[in-house]
Design a protein around this motif. Structure first.
Motif, short mmCIF file in Angstrom:
data_model
loop_
_atom_site.label_atom_id
_atom_site.label_comp_id
_atom_site.label_asym_id
_atom_site.label_seq_id
_atom_site.Cartn_x
_atom_site.Cartn_y
_atom_site.Cartn_z
N LEU A 95 -3.14 4.79 9.69
CA LEU A 95 -3.27 3.85 8.57
C LEU A 95 -3.28 4.59 7.24
O LEU A 95 -2.70 4.12 6.26
CB LEU A 95 -4.56 3.03 8.73
N TYR A 96 -3.93 5.74 7.22
CA TYR A 96 -3.97 6.53 5.98
C TYR A 96 -2.55 6.96 5.57
O TYR A 96 -2.20 6.89 4.39
CB TYR A 96 -4.86 7.76 6.18
N GLN A 97 -1.76 7.36 6.54
CA GLN A 97 -0.39 7.77 6.24
C GLN A 97 0.45 6.61 5.70
O GLN A 97 1.34 6.81 4.87
CB GLN A 97 0.27 8.35 7.50
N TYR A 100 0.85 6.14 1.90
CA TYR A 100 1.76 7.00 1.16
C TYR A 100 3.21 6.89 1.65
O TYR A 100 4.07 7.62 1.19
CB TYR A 100 1.30 8.45 1.25
N ASP A 101 3.44 5.97 2.57
CA ASP A 101 4.79 5.77 3.11
C ASP A 101 5.55 4.82 2.17
O ASP A 101 5.19 3.65 2.03
CB ASP A 101 4.70 5.17 4.51
N LEU A 107 2.13 -4.94 0.12
CA LEU A 107 1.07 -5.89 0.53
C LEU A 107 0.28 -5.35 1.71
O LEU A 107 -0.93 -5.57 1.80
CB LEU A 107 1.69 -7.25 0.87
N GLU A 108 0.98 -4.66 2.62
CA GLU A 108 0.29 -4.07 3.76
C GLU A 108 -0.64 -2.95 3.30
O GLU A 108 -1.77 -2.82 3.78
CB GLU A 108 1.32 -3.51 4.75
N LYS A 109 -0.17 -2.15 2.35
CA LYS A 109 -1.01 -1.07 1.81
C LYS A 109 -2.25 -1.63 1.13
O LYS A 109 -3.35 -1.10 1.27
CB LYS A 109 -0.21 -0.24 0.81
#
Length: 225
Positions: A95-97, A100-101, A107-109
């Motif tokens: 999830l952390y990655q 920064y993707d 919205l997902e971030k």
């Protein structure tokens, strides 16, 4: 007419150039103070920070005012780095990655970030998460702010660093004396060129800095409406 003007007839023109450049520098610094306070307001209101707003001190020198803004920008950097650390600590690596993707939907971030802020703050809005994602995912820290801090430090260390910001309006001779003292024509020309170089770089970096902040604060206003 001053003795230096009799010896070097083009000095009055150079002096006026120096004054005009100095005023441009102060105007640019003033705008940076306002932009910084806008971001401070957003961080304090939405991310639970407690950064003290700043204001230009008219009785202080250029260098001292540079140091004021450097200090608060450094504090903003620290707070954003803390947000990143909290995200890394409380999220699963996958999830952390995602934060920064660049291919990951924003919205997902925001949803991921909001989950973390709900734990940290006890309650969190989508606005708080959006601000965090915007700051973490931009070049705000790595490029814009670092460049501005470097230029502010250079200006503070230069010949114009010791000049009071209230010197404008006191008269050409007094301003020149405050900046350079009794100097030869070659030194005056060198000072003007130094001003021009610092100011050109500073204005360009300031515009990027202000745009980065405007992007965040504009999104916040849209969210609130």
């Amino acid at each position: 007419m001053a003795l230096s003007d009799l010896l070097y007839p083009d000095n009055p023109k150079r002096k006026q150039e120096l004054i005009n450049l100095h005023q441009e520098l102060l105007d640019c610094m003033s705008t940076n103070f306002r932009a910084t306070n806008e971001l401070v307001g957003v961080l304090n209101k939405h991310l639970g920070c407690t950064i003290t707003p700043i204001e230009m001190r008219e009785s202080s020198t250029v260098k001292e005012n540079c140091e004021i803004i450097i200090q608060v920008i450094s504090e903003i950097q620290h707070q954003v780095q803390k947000i990143d650390s909290d995200m890394k600590e409380k999220l699963e690596p996958v999830l952390y990655q995602k934060l920064y993707d660049i291919k990951e939907p924003e919205l997902e971030k925001i949803a991921i970030a909001q989950r973390v802020f709900s734990i940290i703050l006890g309650e969190a809005t989508s606005t708080a998460a959006m601000v965090a994602i915007k700051l973490l995912g931009s070049n705000f820290l790595t490029l814009t702010v670092s460049k501005l801090i470097g230029l502010l430090a250079a200006i503070g260390a230069s010949v114009l660093g010791g000049v009071s910001i209230t010197i404008i309006g006191l008269g050409i001779e007094m301003i020149l004396h405050a900046i350079l003292g009794a100097v030869e024509r070659s030194q005056l020309l060198t000072a003007v060129r130094s001003y021009e170089k610092h100011l050109a770089e500073f204005k360009a970096a300031s515009e990027k800095y202000q745009c980065a902040i405007h992007e965040v604060t504009s999104l916040v206003r849209q969210q609130v409406q």
